[in-house]
Design an enzyme around this catalytic site. Structure first.
Site, PDB file in Angstrom:
ATOM      1  NE  ARG A  94       7.024  -2.377   2.639  1.00  0.00           N
ATOM      2  CZ  ARG A  94       6.376  -2.584   1.498  1.00  0.00           C
ATOM      3  NH1 ARG A  94       5.626  -3.655   1.350  1.00  0.00           N
ATOM      4  NH2 ARG A  94       6.482  -1.737   0.493  1.00  0.00           N
ATOM      5  CG  HIS A 154       5.246   3.505  -0.046  1.00  0.00           C
ATOM      6  ND1 HIS A 154       6.569   3.114  -0.050  1.00  0.00           N
ATOM      7  CD2 HIS A 154       4.570   2.512  -0.701  1.00  0.00           C
ATOM      8  CE1 HIS A 154       6.678   1.945  -0.657  1.00  0.00           C
ATOM      9  NE2 HIS A 154       5.498   1.561  -1.063  1.00  0.00           N
ATOM     10  CD  GLN A 184       4.926   2.716  -5.501  1.00  0.00           C
ATOM     11  OE1 GLN A 184       5.274   1.643  -5.041  1.00  0.00           O
ATOM     12  NE2 GLN A 184       4.872   2.938  -6.809  1.00  0.00           N
ATOM     13  CG  ASP A 202      -2.558   1.973  -1.887  1.00  0.00           C
ATOM     14  OD1 ASP A 202      -2.483   0.811  -2.359  1.00  0.00           O
ATOM     15  OD2 ASP A 202      -1.871   2.367  -0.934  1.00  0.00           O
ATOM     16  CB  CYS A 261       1.716   1.913  -5.083  1.00  0.00           C
ATOM     17  SG  CYS A 261       0.549   1.451  -3.804  1.00  0.00           S
ATOM     18  NE  ARG A 295       9.317   1.459  -4.813  1.00  0.00           N
ATOM     19  CZ  ARG A 295       8.784   0.687  -3.856  1.00  0.00           C
ATOM     20  NH1 ARG A 295       7.551   0.236  -3.996  1.00  0.00           N
ATOM     21  NH2 ARG A 295       9.453   0.415  -2.745  1.00  0.00           N
TER      22      ARG A 295
HETATM   23  N1   CP Z   1       4.115  -0.892  -3.920  1.00  0.00           N
HETATM   24  C1   CP Z   1       4.779  -1.632  -3.022  1.00  0.00           C
HETATM   25  O1   CP Z   1       5.417  -1.105  -2.105  1.00  0.00           O
HETATM   26  O2   CP Z   1       4.736  -2.978  -3.281  1.00  0.00           O
HETATM   27  P1   CP Z   1       5.142  -4.118  -2.252  1.00  0.00           P
HETATM   28  O3   CP Z   1       4.224  -4.030  -1.069  1.00  0.00           O
HETATM   29  O4   CP Z   1       4.972  -5.409  -3.019  1.00  0.00           O
HETATM   30  O5   CP Z   1       6.578  -3.903  -1.838  1.00  0.00           O
END
Ligand code: CP
Length: 313
Positions: A102, A129, A132, A228, A268, A296
């Site tokens: 990430r 992403h 997701q 989001d 998400c 997920r």
């Molecule tokens: N939706 C998502 O990626 O959540 P986090 O940022 O908590 O990993």
């Protein structure tokens, strides 16, 4: 060797396999049945931004598959002390079987992957992403698109409409890629100045998405309404300006009423009730956000297995 750096790295057949495999993995998890296909494999998880769902889902998922994890952050590794990403990739990928990252720019994960001996998974970048959206589509199929045998049927997606209300961000870009590959349409409504950029999304034509100035119009007839936060990670300095610009892009009950009667709502997470979504919507009967979050883990278990072992069964 395959990486999963953006949704367009896989084709429709691969997604059909992943949805079916994730359904099997989920059924076994719910039945407390072991599914340890990655025994003795190690996943390195590199976080340069905060996370709850991504960390827990990858970490729990890898342990359930029989493997183990190494957790690195910018603050507790040499990544935060300017070791070149290429050098980090060469070293880390000699010691583990799989890497999830990430980070900020997509170019950074691409540089890591270019120097990695093992598959690399995008756990969120500024641009994309994909894990997701993989979970979101699996959740949509689980609720609305199962075949008579109860298996997820990606053919259900063809001709369907997903309404994206809010920022033209990494989630929106990834929805555009998914629509392009799987044959549905995304209705996008963003405030002026926060539009999606087809060139960033990397899609060839605008045939799979339509832009609407009014979010209510984007939601009309939609099978799924999704949004989001107004300010994604890395854009905090813009928070006050965004609050003003996004004021009319709060998914409310009127927008859900404009969608199909059986439309679902997804987010998400984490969510800010009263900003991008009303509490009555996210906590209401059309919301599937908790299944979405749980899924997920199931889809990422299928993804990790696929990257390391190929198609099974
Ligand atoms: N939706 C998502 O990626 O959540 P986090 O940022 O908590 O990993």
């Amino acid at each position: 060797m395959k990486h999963y750096l953006q949704f367009s790295d896989f084709g429709a057949d691969e997604y059909a396999y992943l949805f079916e495999r994730a359904a099997l993995i989920k059924r076994k998890f719910k039945a407390y049945e072991r599914h340890q296909t990655l025994t003795d494999r190690t996943l390195a998880m590199i976080f340069e931004k905060a996370s709850t769902r991504t960390r827990v889902s990858f970490e729990a998922g890898m342990y359930q598959l029989g493997g183990s994890v190494v957790h690195l952050t910018t603050g507790d590794s040499q990544l935060g002390r300017a070791e070149p990403i290429e050098d980090s990739a060469k070293v880390i990928s000699r010691m583990v079987d799989l890497v999830m990252i990430r980070t900020f720019e997509q170019t950074k994960i691409e540089a890591f992957a270019a120097h990695s001996r093992v598959p690399v998974i995008n756990g969120l970048t500024n641009e994309f992403h994909p894990c997701q959206i993989l979970a979101d589509l699996f959740t949509l199929l689980e609720h609305r698109g199962a075949n008579p045998q109860g298996k997820p049927d990606p053919a259900f997606l063809r001709g369907k409409t997903v309404a994206w209300v809010g920022d033209g961000n990494n989630m929106a870009n990834t929805w555009l890629q998914a629509a392009d590959i799987l044959g549905f349409t995304v209705h996008v409504s963003t405030p002026s100045g926060y539009e999606v950029d087809q060139s960033v999304a990397g899609i060839r034509s605008s045939g799979s998405y339509k832009v609407f100035a009014n979010p209510m119009d984007a939601c009309a007839g939609a099978d799924l309404v999704t949004t989001d936060v107004w300010t994604s990670m890395g854009y905090e300095a813009e928070n006050e300006a965004r609050k003003k610009a996004f004021n009319d892009w709060c998914v409310d009950q009127d927008m859900m009423r404009a969608a199909k009667p059986d439309a679902l709502f997804m987010h998400c997470l984490p969510a800010h009730r009263g900003e991008e979504v009303e509490a009555e919507v996210i906590d209401g009967p059309q919301s599937v956000v908790w299944d979405e979050a749980e899924n997920r883990m199931h889809v990422q278990k299928a993804l990790m297995e696929y990257l390391l072992l190929g198609q099974q069964g």
